[in-house]
Design a protein around this motif. Structure first.
Motif, PDB file in Angstrom:
ATOM      1  N   GLU A 212       0.882  12.279  -9.618  1.00 22.31           N
ATOM      2  CA  GLU A 212       0.414  13.644  -9.344  1.00 22.31           C
ATOM      3  C   GLU A 212       1.470  14.673  -9.755  1.00 22.31           C
TER       4      GLU A 212
ATOM      5  N   PRO B 171     -11.484   4.650   6.849  1.00 24.31           N
ATOM      6  CA  PRO B 171     -10.371   4.992   5.960  1.00 24.31           C
ATOM      7  C   PRO B 171      -9.573   3.787   5.460  1.00 24.31           C
ATOM      8  N   THR B 172      -9.728   2.623   6.097  1.00 26.33           N
ATOM      9  CA  THR B 172      -8.957   1.448   5.672  1.00 26.33           C
ATOM     10  C   THR B 172      -9.845   0.203   5.721  1.00 26.33           C
TER      11      THR B 172
ATOM     12  N   ALA C 176      -0.474  -1.096 -10.714  1.00 27.72           N
ATOM     13  CA  ALA C 176      -1.700  -1.720 -10.186  1.00 27.72           C
ATOM     14  C   ALA C 176      -1.690  -3.214 -10.495  1.00 27.72           C
TER      15      ALA C 176
ATOM     16  N   LEU D 231      -0.942   2.000 -14.262  1.00 28.89           N
ATOM     17  CA  LEU D 231      -1.667   0.767 -14.549  1.00 28.89           C
ATOM     18  C   LEU D 231      -0.780  -0.460 -14.311  1.00 28.89           C
TER      19      LEU D 231
ATOM     20  N   LEU E 225       1.874   1.888  -3.540  1.00 21.81           N
ATOM     21  CA  LEU E 225       0.840   2.515  -4.391  1.00 21.81           C
ATOM     22  C   LEU E 225       0.678   3.992  -4.049  1.00 21.81           C
TER      23      LEU E 225
ATOM     24  N   GLY F 197       0.971   7.038  -6.649  1.00 27.30           N
ATOM     25  CA  GLY F 197       0.028   8.152  -6.754  1.00 27.30           C
ATOM     26  C   GLY F 197       0.744   9.485  -6.688  1.00 27.30           C
TER      27      GLY F 197
ATOM     28  N   SER G 216     -17.875   2.667  -2.752  1.00 27.05           N
ATOM     29  CA  SER G 216     -16.563   3.314  -2.823  1.00 27.05           C
ATOM     30  C   SER G 216     -16.510   4.327  -3.941  1.00 27.05           C
TER      31      SER G 216
ATOM     32  N   ILE H 297       0.836  -1.213   0.000  1.00 25.66           N
ATOM     33  CA  ILE H 297       0.000   0.000   0.000  1.00 25.66           C
ATOM     34  C   ILE H 297       0.875   1.269   0.000  1.00 25.66           C
TER      35      ILE H 297
ATOM     36  N   THR I 182     -12.088  12.564  -6.768  1.00 23.16           N
ATOM     37  CA  THR I 182     -12.918  13.674  -6.279  1.00 23.16           C
ATOM     38  C   THR I 182     -14.089  13.895  -7.244  1.00 23.16           C
TER      39      THR I 182
ATOM     40  N   GLY J 199     -13.064   5.094   0.329  1.00 20.84           N
ATOM     41  CA  GLY J 199     -12.254   5.478  -0.826  1.00 20.84           C
ATOM     42  C   GLY J 199     -11.367   6.634  -0.423  1.00 20.84           C
TER      43      GLY J 199
ATOM     44  N   ASP K 171     -10.459  -0.372  -8.096  1.00 21.99           N
ATOM     45  CA  ASP K 171     -11.057  -1.443  -7.291  1.00 21.99           C
ATOM     46  C   ASP K 171     -10.102  -2.144  -6.337  1.00 21.99           C
ATOM     47  N   ILE K 172      -8.836  -1.726  -6.303  1.00 24.28           N
ATOM     48  CA  ILE K 172      -7.888  -2.447  -5.436  1.00 24.28           C
ATOM     49  C   ILE K 172      -8.316  -2.316  -3.972  1.00 24.28           C
ATOM     50  N   GLY K 173      -8.630  -1.088  -3.546  1.00 25.26           N
ATOM     51  CA  GLY K 173      -9.029  -0.856  -2.154  1.00 25.26           C
ATOM     52  C   GLY K 173     -10.339  -1.544  -1.825  1.00 25.26           C
TER      53      GLY K 173
HETATM   54  C1  B12 Z   1      -3.839   2.204  -9.032  1.00 27.95           C
HETATM   55  C2  B12 Z   1      -4.449   3.512  -9.422  1.00 27.95           C
HETATM   56  C3  B12 Z   1      -5.138   3.570 -10.636  1.00 27.95           C
HETATM   57  C4  B12 Z   1      -5.392   2.350 -11.501  1.00 27.95           C
HETATM   58  C5  B12 Z   1      -6.612   1.598 -10.919  1.00 27.95           C
HETATM   59  C6  B12 Z   1      -6.489   0.088 -11.080  1.00 27.95           C
HETATM   60  C7  B12 Z   1      -7.509  -0.633 -10.238  1.00 27.95           C
HETATM   61  N1  B12 Z   1      -7.838  -1.826 -10.700  1.00 27.95           N
HETATM   62  O1  B12 Z   1      -7.980  -0.170  -9.210  1.00 27.95           O
HETATM   63  C8  B12 Z   1      -5.675   3.000 -12.902  1.00 27.95           C
HETATM   64  C9  B12 Z   1      -4.360   3.104 -13.636  1.00 27.95           C
HETATM   65  C10 B12 Z   1      -6.699   2.294 -13.772  1.00 27.95           C
HETATM   66  C11 B12 Z   1      -6.113   4.407 -12.473  1.00 27.95           C
HETATM   67  C12 B12 Z   1      -6.837   5.246 -13.290  1.00 27.95           C
HETATM   68  C13 B12 Z   1      -7.119   6.583 -12.976  1.00 27.95           C
HETATM   69  N2  B12 Z   1      -6.707   7.253 -11.902  1.00 27.95           N
HETATM   70 CO1  B12 Z   1      -5.923   6.376 -10.361  1.00 27.95          CO
HETATM   71  N3  B12 Z   1      -4.845   5.821  -8.959  1.00 27.95           N
HETATM   72  C14 B12 Z   1      -4.320   4.666  -8.580  1.00 27.95           C
HETATM   73  C15 B12 Z   1      -3.474   4.791  -7.286  1.00 27.95           C
HETATM   74  C16 B12 Z   1      -2.004   4.870  -7.669  1.00 27.95           C
HETATM   75  C17 B12 Z   1      -3.648   3.722  -6.240  1.00 27.95           C
HETATM   76  C18 B12 Z   1      -5.091   3.456  -5.782  1.00 27.95           C
HETATM   77  C19 B12 Z   1      -5.075   2.276  -4.860  1.00 27.95           C
HETATM   78  O2  B12 Z   1      -5.366   1.172  -5.278  1.00 27.95           O
HETATM   79  N4  B12 Z   1      -4.647   2.502  -3.595  1.00 27.95           N
HETATM   80  C20 B12 Z   1      -4.447   1.414  -2.610  1.00 27.95           C
HETATM   81  C21 B12 Z   1      -5.736   1.031  -1.926  1.00 27.95           C
HETATM   82  C22 B12 Z   1      -5.494  -0.139  -0.987  1.00 27.95           C
HETATM   83  O3  B12 Z   1      -6.135   2.151  -1.160  1.00 27.95           O
HETATM   84  P1  B12 Z   1      -7.573   2.814  -1.325  1.00 27.95           P
HETATM   85  O4  B12 Z   1      -7.997   2.721  -2.738  1.00 27.95           O
HETATM   86  O5  B12 Z   1      -7.606   4.151  -0.689  1.00 27.95           O
HETATM   87  O6  B12 Z   1      -8.524   1.844  -0.462  1.00 27.95           O
HETATM   88  C23 B12 Z   1      -8.492   1.807   0.961  1.00 27.95           C
HETATM   89  C24 B12 Z   1      -9.476   2.761   1.634  1.00 27.95           C
HETATM   90  O7  B12 Z   1      -9.847   3.845   0.811  1.00 27.95           O
HETATM   91  C25 B12 Z   1     -10.599   1.910   2.115  1.00 27.95           C
HETATM   92  N5  B12 Z   1     -11.746   1.675   1.227  1.00 27.95           N
HETATM   93  C26 B12 Z   1     -11.752   1.436  -0.098  1.00 27.95           C
HETATM   94  N6  B12 Z   1     -12.978   1.168  -0.546  1.00 27.95           N
HETATM   95  C27 B12 Z   1     -13.787   1.228   0.532  1.00 27.95           C
HETATM   96  C28 B12 Z   1     -15.162   1.017   0.652  1.00 27.95           C
HETATM   97  C29 B12 Z   1     -15.782   1.132   1.878  1.00 27.95           C
HETATM   98  C30 B12 Z   1     -17.242   0.926   1.984  1.00 27.95           C
HETATM   99  C31 B12 Z   1     -15.011   1.478   3.033  1.00 27.95           C
HETATM  100  C32 B12 Z   1     -15.669   1.651   4.335  1.00 27.95           C
HETATM  101  C33 B12 Z   1     -13.618   1.693   2.909  1.00 27.95           C
HETATM  102  C34 B12 Z   1     -13.029   1.550   1.671  1.00 27.95           C
HETATM  103  O8  B12 Z   1      -9.988   0.662   2.350  1.00 27.95           O
HETATM  104  C35 B12 Z   1      -8.985   0.414   1.377  1.00 27.95           C
HETATM  105  C36 B12 Z   1      -7.937  -0.511   1.939  1.00 27.95           C
HETATM  106  O9  B12 Z   1      -7.327  -0.044   3.116  1.00 27.95           O
HETATM  107  C37 B12 Z   1      -4.028   6.151  -6.716  1.00 27.95           C
HETATM  108  C38 B12 Z   1      -3.056   6.908  -5.799  1.00 27.95           C
HETATM  109  C39 B12 Z   1      -3.434   6.830  -4.343  1.00 27.95           C
HETATM  110  N7  B12 Z   1      -2.581   7.368  -3.528  1.00 27.95           N
HETATM  111  O10 B12 Z   1      -4.480   6.341  -3.954  1.00 27.95           O
HETATM  112  C40 B12 Z   1      -4.406   6.888  -7.998  1.00 27.95           C
HETATM  113  C41 B12 Z   1      -5.507   7.995  -8.020  1.00 27.95           C
HETATM  114  C42 B12 Z   1      -6.672   7.520  -7.107  1.00 27.95           C
HETATM  115  N8  B12 Z   1      -5.932   8.034  -9.413  1.00 27.95           N
HETATM  116  C43 B12 Z   1      -6.120   9.228  -9.799  1.00 27.95           C
HETATM  117  C44 B12 Z   1      -6.523   9.590 -11.119  1.00 27.95           C
HETATM  118  C45 B12 Z   1      -6.576  11.070 -11.439  1.00 27.95           C
HETATM  119  C46 B12 Z   1      -6.859   8.611 -12.074  1.00 27.95           C
HETATM  120  C47 B12 Z   1      -7.361   8.857 -13.500  1.00 27.95           C
HETATM  121  C48 B12 Z   1      -8.447   9.963 -13.631  1.00 27.95           C
HETATM  122  C49 B12 Z   1      -6.127   9.165 -14.377  1.00 27.95           C
HETATM  123  C50 B12 Z   1      -6.413   9.549 -15.821  1.00 27.95           C
HETATM  124  N9  B12 Z   1      -5.902  10.694 -16.189  1.00 27.95           N
HETATM  125  O11 B12 Z   1      -7.075   8.848 -16.544  1.00 27.95           O
HETATM  126  C51 B12 Z   1      -7.907   7.464 -13.902  1.00 27.95           C
HETATM  127  C52 B12 Z   1      -9.413   7.337 -13.591  1.00 27.95           C
HETATM  128  C53 B12 Z   1     -10.060   6.121 -14.145  1.00 27.95           C
HETATM  129  C54 B12 Z   1     -11.501   6.013 -13.655  1.00 27.95           C
HETATM  130  N10 B12 Z   1     -12.462   6.494 -14.425  1.00 27.95           N
HETATM  131  O12 B12 Z   1     -11.731   5.506 -12.577  1.00 27.95           O
HETATM  132  C55 B12 Z   1      -5.888  10.258  -8.702  1.00 27.95           C
HETATM  133  C56 B12 Z   1      -7.203  10.791  -8.122  1.00 27.95           C
HETATM  134  C57 B12 Z   1      -7.122  12.274  -7.815  1.00 27.95           C
HETATM  135  C58 B12 Z   1      -8.408  12.744  -7.225  1.00 27.95           C
HETATM  136  N11 B12 Z   1      -8.297  13.299  -6.040  1.00 27.95           N
HETATM  137  O13 B12 Z   1      -9.454  12.609  -7.777  1.00 27.95           O
HETATM  138  C59 B12 Z   1      -4.999   9.448  -7.686  1.00 27.95           C
HETATM  139  C60 B12 Z   1      -5.177   9.863  -6.200  1.00 27.95           C
HETATM  140  C61 B12 Z   1      -3.524   9.671  -8.137  1.00 27.95           C
HETATM  141  C62 B12 Z   1      -3.035  11.091  -7.903  1.00 27.95           C
HETATM  142  N12 B12 Z   1      -2.368  11.338  -6.797  1.00 27.95           N
HETATM  143  O14 B12 Z   1      -3.274  11.959  -8.724  1.00 27.95           O
HETATM  144  N13 B12 Z   1      -5.685   4.690 -11.258  1.00 27.95           N
END
Ligand code: B12
Length: 213
Positions: free
Chosen positions: A55, A198-199, A68, A65, A47, A51, A148, A44, A152, A180, A104-106
């Protein structure tokens, strides 16, 4: 030894090397490193770094990608181990990522943890319109629904989905959790969600508390 494995796994995910990520994960497991340590202390944070690089325009969409994919290659090895802890069934949980969002990873990680404590998880996948959440509640009568959003720009869909669930008259009897990266407790309160976490670990804790389990 453990630190070396965690560092190598971190580097493999950042570099998007799926094969190395998988072999390093396996090496970690063989050496007795806990699956959750591999996840939370290496994959994590990697990743998060991806991000940050994205950015800052230091990497672009294809690199994000492949990182991921490397994460998913490791997750494939961890998933059965995390699910192994499965206890008696404690409830039904419908989960999905909102319309317009394909992250969808999270979400998947939350699913694994929820299954691990005994929830039957019905995963609607990604890019799920509000009406599909409504249908799933009608069909499965879940104890809780997780929604999720990871961008933004797709966060308002959380509100749209909750409103659709209310307007369809299917909210009673189910708790709604949202999550998310951009989501906050304040936003959850604002749109009337029952819970936010948050997690994945706190998501499990929160849903259990909401359901009195
Ligand atoms: C991998 C990734 C991708 C992959 C996704 C692959 C996949 N199968 O998921 C790909 C390459 C496809 C992608 C695409 C895009 N991405 Co992206 N991506 C990421 C990245 C690097 C990691 C996300 C991730 O998996 N994190 C790890 C998981 C474990 O953490 P998490 O998602 O937060 O989940 C945790 C919690 O949120 C919580 N949680 C999650 N779900 C739920 C649900 C419930 C109910 C609860 C209670 C808790 C909960 O628990 C999880 C585990 O602890 C992030 C950067 C980041 N720092 O997050 C950017 C990021 C999210 N992406 C970003 C962007 C801009 C995009 C794109 C728009 C880029 C583009 N120009 O096309 C596209 C959008 C596509 C779309 N329409 O969705 C930005 C979003 C900025 C914003 N604030 O909106 C980020 C933050 C990168 C950045 N710093 O700029 N992305």
């Amino acid at each position: 030894m453990t630190d070396k494995i965690l560092d190598s796994l971190y580097d493999a995910v950042v570099a998007g090397q799926a094969d190395t990520a998988a072999t390093t994960t396996q090496a970690g497991l063989d050496a007795g490193v806990e699956p959750l340590t591999l996840l939370f202390d290496s994959m994590i944070p990697a990743l998060e770094e991806v991000g940050r690089l994205f950015e800052n325009d230091e990497i672009f969409l294809p690199e994000m990608l492949i990182s991921a994919r490397a994460m998913q290659a490791s997750m494939d090895l961890l998933r059965p181990l995390l699910a192994d802890a499965a206890a008696a069934r404690i409830g039904v949980f419908v989960m999905g990522t909102v319309a317009g969002d394909i992250h969808d990873i999270g979400k998947n990680l939350c699913n694994v943890m929820l299954e691990g404590v005994g929830f039957e998880v019905i995963d609607l996948g990604v890019n799920v319109p509000a009406e599909r959440f409504v249908e799933a509640i009608r069909d499965h009568q879940p104890d809780a629904v997780g929604i999720s959003a990871f961008l933004t720009t797709t966060m308002p869909e959380l509100d749209t989905t909750i409103v659709a669930i209310e307007e369809a008259g299917v909210r009673a009897g189910t708790k709604i959790l949202i999550g998310g990266a951009p989501v906050t407790q304040e936003y959850a309160d604002q749109i009337g969600a029952d819970g936010y976490a948050p997690t994945a670990v706190t998501a499990v804790r929160t849903v259990k508390a909401l359901l009195g389990i």
